[in-house]
Design a protein around this motif. Structure first.
Motif, short mmCIF file in Angstrom:
data_model
loop_
_atom_site.label_atom_id
_atom_site.label_comp_id
_atom_site.label_asym_id
_atom_site.label_seq_id
_atom_site.Cartn_x
_atom_site.Cartn_y
_atom_site.Cartn_z
N TYR A 191 0.82 -1.21 0.00
CA TYR A 191 0.00 0.00 0.00
C TYR A 191 0.86 1.26 0.00
N ASP A 192 2.00 1.23 0.69
CA ASP A 192 2.91 2.37 0.66
C ASP A 192 3.39 2.64 -0.76
N ARG A 193 3.73 1.57 -1.46
CA ARG A 193 4.18 1.75 -2.84
C ARG A 193 3.05 2.24 -3.74
N ILE A 194 1.83 1.77 -3.49
CA ILE A 194 0.69 2.27 -4.26
C ILE A 194 0.50 3.75 -4.03
N ARG A 195 0.60 4.19 -2.79
CA ARG A 195 0.44 5.61 -2.48
C ARG A 195 1.53 6.44 -3.14
N GLU A 196 2.76 5.95 -3.15
CA GLU A 196 3.84 6.67 -3.82
C GLU A 196 3.60 6.77 -5.32
N ASN A 197 3.15 5.67 -5.92
CA ASN A 197 2.95 5.66 -7.36
C ASN A 197 1.71 6.44 -7.80
N LEU A 198 0.77 6.67 -6.87
CA LEU A 198 -0.39 7.50 -7.22
C LEU A 198 0.04 8.91 -7.59
N GLY A 199 1.07 9.44 -6.91
CA GLY A 199 1.59 10.76 -7.28
C GLY A 199 2.59 10.71 -8.41
N LYS A 200 3.18 9.54 -8.62
CA LYS A 200 4.22 9.40 -9.66
C LYS A 200 3.62 9.17 -11.04
N TYR A 201 2.59 8.34 -11.10
CA TYR A 201 1.95 8.01 -12.38
C TYR A 201 0.53 8.58 -12.39
N ARG A 202 0.43 9.86 -12.65
CA ARG A 202 -0.88 10.52 -12.61
C ARG A 202 -1.73 10.21 -13.83
N GLY A 203 -1.12 9.80 -14.92
CA GLY A 203 -1.88 9.53 -16.13
C GLY A 203 -2.42 8.11 -16.22
N LYS A 204 -2.05 7.26 -15.29
CA LYS A 204 -2.46 5.85 -15.34
C LYS A 204 -3.67 5.61 -14.45
N SER A 205 -4.40 4.55 -14.76
CA SER A 205 -5.56 4.21 -13.95
C SER A 205 -5.12 3.57 -12.63
N PHE A 206 -6.07 3.49 -11.71
CA PHE A 206 -5.75 2.94 -10.39
C PHE A 206 -5.36 1.46 -10.49
N GLY A 207 -6.00 0.73 -11.39
CA GLY A 207 -5.66 -0.67 -11.58
C GLY A 207 -4.25 -0.85 -12.10
N GLU A 208 -3.85 -0.02 -13.03
CA GLU A 208 -2.48 -0.09 -13.57
C GLU A 208 -1.45 0.24 -12.50
#
Length: 206
Positions: free
Chosen positions: A103-120
């Protein structure tokens, strides 16, 4: 008695103790309450630390791990004791730690990959943490296997529960918690879109 002698071992037992069904019921209720309370507080913690949509996935994962361990004890006809409750709580904590890393990595990547969907983003995050998860689980599993192979009595039962729980916890962190979080996010997004559309339709003049 032959080894210790008649002067050490009395002719009659000094005290006889018997554990009835009432004590077993108290043990069962205490175990259930301990696991339930731990899961509730974990859910509250994750809701504050991450987001409300992350909490249900962890709870389902914890319930999954606890049921798998208890089911393994039932299938192998092992006695459910206080050590069983301890191993279930230990596995819940282990699974939470593993899931929080994802979940920590998901939270980091939410700000890193703004153009991708949540599933990706979930797929990317799970792939990035997969090697760490496998190495951590394998190292822990090898340590516990030593206790399971050469241990006796309560230690052997505890190690058995840990072996089953580590496998189930690793599985649930990848294939239960993360996909369920994605499903919840889709449901929430669909509900928000429907609410917005309903609000727009109601705001139009008749």
């Amino acid at each position: 008695r032959q080894q210790l002698g008649d002067d050490v071992v009395p002719d009659h037992p000094l005290r006889v103790e018997w554990v009835g069904p009432k004590a077993g019921k108290q043990l069962r209720d205490s175990a259930r309450n301990a696991v339930a309370l731990s899961i509730v507080f974990i859910m509250i913690y994750l809701a504050f630390r991450f987001d409300l949509r992350f909490a249900p996935g962890v709870v389902i994962g914890c319930v999954h791990d606890a049921l798998v361990v208890l089911g393994a004890f039932v299938l192998t006809r092992r006695e459910v004791t206080l050590s069983t409750v301890a191993v279930v709580l230990t596995i819940v904590g282990y699974s939470i730690n593993d899931t929080v890393v994802v979940y920590d990595r998901i939270r980091e990547n939410l700000g890193k990959y703004r153009g991708k969907s949540f599933g990706e983003i979930i797929n990317i995050s799970v792939s990035e943490t997969l090697s760490r998860t496998i190495l951590t689980s394998l190292s822990t599993l090898l340590s516990v296997l030593a206790f399971f192979i050469w241990g006796t009595g309560v230690i052997k039962d505890f190690a058995f529960g840990m072996v089953v729980g580590i496998i189930a916890g690793t599985y649930s962190s990848i294939y239960v918690a993360a996909p369920l979080t994605e499903w919840i996010d889709k449901r929430l997004s669909r509900g928000n879109k429907a609410a917005k559309l309903k609000k727009q339709l109601s705001a139009k003049p008749a």
